[in-house]
Design a protein around this motif. Structure first.
Motif, short mmCIF file in Angstrom:
data_model
loop_
_atom_site.label_atom_id
_atom_site.label_comp_id
_atom_site.label_asym_id
_atom_site.label_seq_id
_atom_site.Cartn_x
_atom_site.Cartn_y
_atom_site.Cartn_z
N ILE A 1 0.83 -1.21 0.00
CA ILE A 1 0.00 0.00 0.00
C ILE A 1 0.87 1.25 0.00
O ILE A 1 0.67 2.18 -0.80
CB ILE A 1 -0.95 -0.02 1.21
N VAL A 2 1.86 1.32 0.89
CA VAL A 2 2.71 2.51 0.94
C VAL A 2 3.58 2.61 -0.30
O VAL A 2 3.91 3.72 -0.75
CB VAL A 2 3.56 2.51 2.23
N LEU B 1 1.41 4.17 -2.93
CA LEU B 1 1.16 5.59 -2.68
C LEU B 1 2.36 6.46 -3.04
O LEU B 1 2.21 7.67 -3.20
CB LEU B 1 0.80 5.80 -1.21
N TRP C 1 -6.48 3.61 6.10
CA TRP C 1 -6.11 3.83 7.50
C TRP C 1 -6.89 2.87 8.41
O TRP C 1 -6.31 2.25 9.30
CB TRP C 1 -6.38 5.28 7.90
N SER D 1 5.16 1.04 8.91
CA SER D 1 4.37 1.26 7.69
C SER D 1 3.26 2.26 7.94
O SER D 1 2.97 3.11 7.08
CB SER D 1 3.78 -0.07 7.21
N TYR E 1 2.78 5.75 6.10
CA TYR E 1 1.52 6.06 5.44
C TYR E 1 1.03 7.45 5.84
O TYR E 1 0.60 8.25 5.00
CB TYR E 1 0.48 5.00 5.81
N SER F 1 9.62 8.14 -2.01
CA SER F 1 8.59 8.99 -1.41
C SER F 1 8.75 10.45 -1.80
O SER F 1 7.75 11.16 -1.96
CB SER F 1 8.64 8.86 0.12
#
Length: 746
Positions: free
Chosen positions: A231-232, A235, A254, A272, A276, A350
């Motif tokens: 998921i991260v 993103l 979340w 994580s 997030y 990121s």
């Protein structure tokens, strides 16, 4: 018939050539009649599951006059399969008896005509009975129903449902009144863009549904960890993050992460979750809905309180801890591999941090919390913040002492660096959070005021003032050391945050002012920041006159001007609260051009050192003749400061009047008086405007609420600015003192 044959896969062809020839021969007597009007009823040539085994073999052709009744179809069952084939969707039209002769059917054998009459009667009954329309079928199967758009149909926009077949007659002038359609048969979307966006959102959630399934609490821990990392990782992709914003993915993710165990002690899942939150905080707008959840802020603060450098998973990975150190911190080999993957995501994909920033779980958490609205923080969160701030900042006094003795400011990479190197970016985030608390931006109930004062008193006893001064000294060293050039930006931000916190703590507080003055490095460090800022301003002016200045030089000069104003504000608080501060500042010696060497940190040892009052007078002189609006504010503030320093201090009066430019003492005092009056007028107008603006915002936010329920102690800081008129009183007192000194002499 061709189109129908495509929709019904059970159509079988006539097997033999002889049969096809007999069909052609039998139909040749019909004048121009299409073959579909003969007795080959649509259902007579359609197989059903029950009649498939009785299909005639090609070796035994079926006689033309042997027309058997069509097999009976099984009734429709409650299945999700939708088709437009079958008996209820026949495209054949029943013919009236009067047209049989015209079509040449009287030449057929009697048995065939009898069968055709039977078939016609059955078909006529089917055609003239009320069949389900396409609209009714779509409603029954829920084609247009949407679980995320549960809106009732609008009667005004509804269209009448068809009640029969056939074309509308031309002579019909008046149409039947519109009827309200049932739920799901209206569509009030205004454009195809909305429809497309809605479809894209559904497809996006379908695509990422497997991620939520992998985070189910019933899944194995390894599956949940892998899903959280994926998921991260997704993103980090800009396109995925853009699509996630248009759906409720962020809030759902979340919730699913929390249900999977993130934030409850697992190192991989907790890290994580922190990552997030930091990813969402890239856009403050995305964080509004997420921060409104009751557990968002509390969860992050709870994680922050449980982390220290020695057990911070990402900090250990970033500083190159070996297997033994990881094992000592409770990190297994499997967790180490997953955390290393997470660290690479934070570092490379990121885009949140710079290459020289040391990644840590603490930093990820504070990076998200500093973006959250101050109204989401409560007094119960303050202990977690203070604990993290204290454990980070308490390293700096010893590092400053090590630097003065000849060592490097921060230890080289190794086991010692993991325990003795602070995270400047995390420190800045914590100081910004503390600053918002001290300004009164956090919603503190009146009954919690005593608890708040007790927390601040505890901070003072923990020598926070000395640690903040050490932070300013360390960051000033970073500004001068070329080896630490990459850290200059964050070091400058730390100086500003530390000075703001010190100003809030020392504002009209004798205890905090005395705690700052008791620190050995405090006055010299503050004066050194003022002198450094003025030197940067002078360097920028020289480059501007030589037409060599660039935009970055102007930005640096503006930032240094902010730091100088903050340092002047801190000096003003100290002089205003503690009378001994006047003599302390007058006795401090510093060279205006001191390069800030190691030996000058505790006290300047340069041969050209003079009183700190002389340095302040030089700074004032360089702002006297400037017409820049910021310079007007600076010289007005310094005029107020000079009045405080000269009051009840004859030695300071003589030193300052000798250093201030002017032909006579009266002229110098007149200039100080004028600048002080201008600054006081500006200060009063600014505070009143701030109070009015905040009051309008309060009226908008509190509209409809009873004003009597709002306690005066809970007013926001901007409203208290006007109520607290002590600053205005002090400024007017200085103006009266300068006027008296000018009129009656020194």
């Amino acid at each position: 018939m061709l189109g129908r044959s495509r929709t019904e896969t059970t159509v079988h062809s006539i097997g033999s050539t002889s049969e096809r020839e007999s069909v052609r021969a039998g139909m040749s007597s019909v004048h121009g009649t299409p073959s579909k009007l003969c007795n080959f009823h649509s259902d007579s040539i359609l197989d059903s599951p029950s009649g498939r085994s009785s299909t005639p073999s090609p070796s035994k052709p079926r006689p033309f006059d042997d027309v058997s009744s069509p097999p009976v179809r099984p009734p429709l069952t409650g299945t999700n399969v939708r088709t437009y084939a079958g008996q209820s969707r026949s495209f054949l039209v029943a013919l009236p008896q009067s047209q049989v002769g015209a079509l040449g059917l009287e030449t057929r054998p009697q048995s065939l005509l009898d069968d055709s009459r039977i078939m016609y009667g059955e078909s006529q009954e089917d055609d003239f009975e009320m069949r389900e329309s396409y609209t009714e079928l779509r409603e029954r199967w829920g084609v247009d129903a949407s679980e995320d758009d549960p809106r009732l149909p609008s009667p005004g926009n509804a269209s009448p449902s068809p009640t029969g077949k056939g074309k509308k007659r031309k002579g019909l002038k008046h149409e039947a009144p519109p009827k309200a359609l049932p739920y799901g048969m209206t569509n009030d979307l205004k454009s195809i863009t909305e429809l497309r966006s809605k479809g894209e959102s559904r497809r996006f959630l379908d695509e990422v549904g497997y991620l939520f399934e992998g985070l189910d609490a019933k899944c194995a821990l390894g599956v949940r960890r892998g899903s959280a990392l994926e998921i991260v990782a997704k993103l980090c992709d800009v396109d995925f993050a853009r699509r996630a914003k248009t759906t409720d993915f962020l809030a759902r993710a979340w919730d699913v992460l929390r249900e999977a165990g993130a934030g409850d002690g697992d190192k991989v899942l907790d890290s994580s979750l922190a990552f997030y939150a930091a990813l969402i905080a890239r856009d403050p707008g995305d964080l509004l809905d997420l921060a409104s959840k009751s557990d968002f802020t509390s969860t992050l603060y709870r994680l922050l309180a449980s982390l220290e450098r020695s057990i911070d998973p990402l900090w250990l990975i970033a500083t190159g801890a070996d297997g033994a150190e990881l094992k000592q911190a409770g990190i297994t080999k499997a967790e180490s591999a997953l955390l290393s993957h997470l660290y690479r995501l934070v570092r490379k994909k990121s885009g949140i941090f710079h290459d020289h920033d040391i990644i840590s779980s603490r930093l990820l958490i504070s990076q998200a919390l500093v973006i959250v609205s101050p109204s989401a923080h409560t007094l119960s969160h303050l202990p977690s913040l203070l604990h993290s701030l204290s454990t980070e900042i308490r390293l700096l006094p010893s590092r400053v002492s090590a630097y003065i003795s000849g060592l490097s400011l921060f230890p080289p990479p190794g086991p010692l660096s993991r325990t003795d190197t602070p995270s400047l970016l995390h420190l800045d985030n914590c100081l910004r959070l503390l600053d918002s608390f001290l300004l009164g931006s956090w919603p503190i109930a009146p009954e919690e005021t005593d608890v708040q004062l007790a927390k601040l008193e505890e901070l003072r006893h923990q020598h926070l003032a000395g640690a903040l001064i050490a932070l300013c000294v360390s960051c000033a060293i970073i500004q001068l050391e070329r080896e630490l050039e990459d850290h200059r930006t964050i070091a400058g931000r730390c100086i500003e945050s530390a000075l703001r916190v010190l100003i809030n703590l020392t504002h009209d507080d004798l205890g905090w002012c005395q705690a700052v003055l008791d620190e050995e490095l405090s006055v010299a460090a503050i004066m050194h920041l003022i002198v450094m800022a003025q030197r940067q301003r002078r360097l920028f002016d020289n480059r501007t006159r030589a037409d060599e200045a660039v935009d970055e030089d102007g930005d640096d000069a503006a930032r240094w001007l902010d730091r100088m104003c903050l340092a002047l504000g801190l000096i003003t608080n100290l002089v205003q609260a503690v009378p001994d501060a006047r003599a302390n500042i007058g006795d401090t010696l510093i060279d205006f051009d001191c390069p800030g060497k190691r030996g000058c940190i505790r006290g300047c040892r340069c041969p050209g050192r003079t009183s700190a009052l002389d340095c302040l007078a030089r700074v004032y002189a360089q702002h006297v003749w400037s017409s820049n609006e910021l310079d007007v504010v600076v010289r007005g503030h310094m005029a107020i400061l000079f009045g405080l320093l000269m009051d009840c201090a004859p030695n300071n009066q003589r030193t300052l009047l000798d250093a201030i430019p002017g032909a006579s003492d009266r002229e110098k005092l007149g200039a100080l008086l004028q600048h002080a009056q201008d600054f006081t007028s500006f200060y009063i107008a600014l505070t009143r405007k701030m109070a009015e603006t905040q009051s309008r915002r309060e009226d908008d936010d509190e509209e409809g609420r009873d004003a009597s329920t709002v306690d005066s102690c809970a007013l926001p800081p901007a409203s208290r600015v006007l109520r607290d008129s002590k600053g205005e009183v002090v400024a007017k007192g200085v103006i009266a003192f300068l006027r008296k000194l000018r009129d009656h002499g020194t």
